[in-house]
Structures are given as C-alpha cells and as structure tokens.
Design a protein around this motif. Structure first.
Motif, mmCIF file in Angstrom:
data_model
loop_
_atom_site.group_PDB
_atom_site.id
_atom_site.type_symbol
_atom_site.label_atom_id
_atom_site.label_comp_id
_atom_site.label_asym_id
_atom_site.label_seq_id
_atom_site.Cartn_x
_atom_site.Cartn_y
_atom_site.Cartn_z
ATOM 1 N N LEU A 1 0.985 -1.202 -0.039
ATOM 2 C CA LEU A 1 0.007 -0.068 0.052
ATOM 3 C C LEU A 1 0.669 1.341 0.034
ATOM 4 O O LEU A 1 0.469 2.306 -0.661
ATOM 5 C CB LEU A 1 -1.019 -0.086 1.410
ATOM 6 C CG LEU A 1 -1.862 -1.103 1.256
ATOM 7 C CD1 LEU A 1 -2.780 -0.863 2.476
ATOM 8 C CD2 LEU A 1 -2.940 -0.790 -0.164
ATOM 9 N N ASN B 1 1.914 2.296 -3.259
ATOM 10 C CA ASN B 1 0.919 2.482 -4.137
ATOM 11 C C ASN B 1 0.607 1.315 -5.366
ATOM 12 O O ASN B 1 0.165 1.641 -6.254
ATOM 13 C CB ASN B 1 0.833 3.964 -4.852
ATOM 14 C CG ASN B 1 0.864 5.051 -4.058
ATOM 15 O OD1 ASN B 1 0.096 4.925 -3.017
ATOM 16 N ND2 ASN B 1 1.797 6.033 -4.145
ATOM 17 N N ASN C 1 -1.785 -0.692 -5.333
ATOM 18 C CA ASN C 1 -3.241 -0.515 -5.738
ATOM 19 C C ASN C 1 -3.474 0.249 -6.973
ATOM 20 O O ASN C 1 -4.699 0.158 -7.799
ATOM 21 C CB ASN C 1 -4.223 -0.171 -4.642
ATOM 22 C CG ASN C 1 -3.770 1.275 -3.971
ATOM 23 O OD1 ASN C 1 -2.545 1.519 -4.036
ATOM 24 N ND2 ASN C 1 -4.828 1.985 -3.660
ATOM 25 N N HIS C 2 -2.685 1.136 -7.264
ATOM 26 C CA HIS C 2 -2.908 1.849 -8.661
ATOM 27 C C HIS C 2 -2.640 1.041 -9.967
ATOM 28 O O HIS C 2 -2.747 1.439 -10.968
ATOM 29 C CB HIS C 2 -2.123 3.256 -8.611
ATOM 30 C CG HIS C 2 -2.559 4.132 -7.613
ATOM 31 N ND1 HIS C 2 -3.667 4.628 -7.486
ATOM 32 C CD2 HIS C 2 -1.832 4.657 -6.534
ATOM 33 C CE1 HIS C 2 -3.904 5.418 -6.382
ATOM 34 N NE2 HIS C 2 -2.601 5.422 -5.787
ATOM 35 N N TYR C 3 -1.928 -0.196 -9.758
ATOM 36 C CA TYR C 3 -1.289 -0.756 -10.706
ATOM 37 C C TYR C 3 -2.039 -2.325 -10.886
ATOM 38 O O TYR C 3 -1.368 -3.132 -11.308
ATOM 39 C CB TYR C 3 0.228 -1.020 -10.565
ATOM 40 C CG TYR C 3 0.726 0.344 -10.488
ATOM 41 C CD1 TYR C 3 1.028 1.159 -11.846
ATOM 42 C CD2 TYR C 3 1.175 1.062 -9.412
ATOM 43 C CE1 TYR C 3 1.694 2.345 -11.565
ATOM 44 C CE2 TYR C 3 1.950 2.101 -9.464
ATOM 45 C CZ TYR C 3 2.049 3.022 -10.222
ATOM 46 O OH TYR C 3 2.848 4.030 -10.391
ATOM 47 N N ILE C 4 -2.924 -2.291 -10.210
ATOM 48 C CA ILE C 4 -3.798 -3.849 -10.052
ATOM 49 C C ILE C 4 -4.081 -4.341 -11.339
ATOM 50 O O ILE C 4 -3.600 -5.543 -11.527
ATOM 51 C CB ILE C 4 -5.151 -3.492 -9.071
ATOM 52 C CG1 ILE C 4 -4.779 -3.199 -7.819
ATOM 53 C CG2 ILE C 4 -5.490 -5.067 -9.261
ATOM 54 C CD1 ILE C 4 -4.604 -4.167 -6.651
ATOM 55 N N GLU C 5 -4.743 -3.576 -12.184
ATOM 56 C CA GLU C 5 -4.769 -4.208 -13.879
ATOM 57 C C GLU C 5 -3.496 -4.450 -14.263
ATOM 58 O O GLU C 5 -3.559 -5.488 -14.963
ATOM 59 C CB GLU C 5 -5.462 -3.104 -14.564
ATOM 60 C CG GLU C 5 -6.187 -3.633 -15.938
ATOM 61 C CD GLU C 5 -6.998 -2.512 -16.426
ATOM 62 O OE1 GLU C 5 -7.071 -2.390 -17.650
ATOM 63 O OE2 GLU C 5 -7.735 -1.907 -15.787
ATOM 64 N N SER C 6 -2.520 -3.934 -14.375
ATOM 65 C CA SER C 6 -1.269 -4.052 -14.824
ATOM 66 C C SER C 6 -0.599 -5.403 -14.408
ATOM 67 O O SER C 6 -0.236 -6.471 -15.197
ATOM 68 C CB SER C 6 -0.187 -2.907 -14.975
ATOM 69 O OG SER C 6 -0.715 -1.854 -15.637
#
Length: 81
Positions: free
Chosen positions: A7, A10, A12-17
């Motif tokens: 966390l 960050n 969580n900002h790259y979850i899709e990648s």
C-alpha cells in the motif's frame, strides 16, 4: 513483503497491470510445461529402420505409435494459447 508495504508503494494503482502480467506469466508457464511434457514423450520413441529391399536405403518401420503421438501433439499444440 507486507500488505502495508504494498500500500505504501501505491500498488493498488497498478492492479490491472499486475493482473495482466500475472495472467500472461501463468499462460507462459503452462505452455512451457506442456512443451516439456511433449518432448519427454518423444524420448521414449525408438525409430526402427528397416532395409528397403537391396537398395542400401532404409525405411521407418512401426510408425503407428509415431503417427498417433504426432497427431496427439499436433492437436495439443493447436489448442495452446
């Protein structure tokens, strides 16, 4: 590596990648394992060469097992993605 550390970075900002990369890596791993298994199956196949008449040439004998394995591997390879 802790959840808090992730966390803090960050992630969580790259979850899709991360998910996309993970999925591709899993498919690549499964593909490599499938190919290794196929290669191992071929190691047990012995080619039987038979003299063809008195020509000095040879033909492959006992090809039923070879053709069956080849057909099986062609189907497996075509379904790999």
């Amino acid at each position: 590596l802790t959840l808090q550390r992730l966390l803090d970075l960050n992630v969580n900002h790259y979850i899709e990648s991360i998910s996309d990369i993970s999925m591709k890596a899993e498919k690549e791993f499964n593909l490599e394992n499938s190919l290794k298994l196929m290669k191992k199956e071929w190691e047990t196949i012995d080619l039987e060469l038979k003299a063809y008449k008195d020509t000095g040439s040879f033909v492959i004998g006992g090809i039923d097992e070879i053709i069956a394995l080849l057909d099986d591997h062609i189907v497996k390879t075509q379904t790999m993605r």
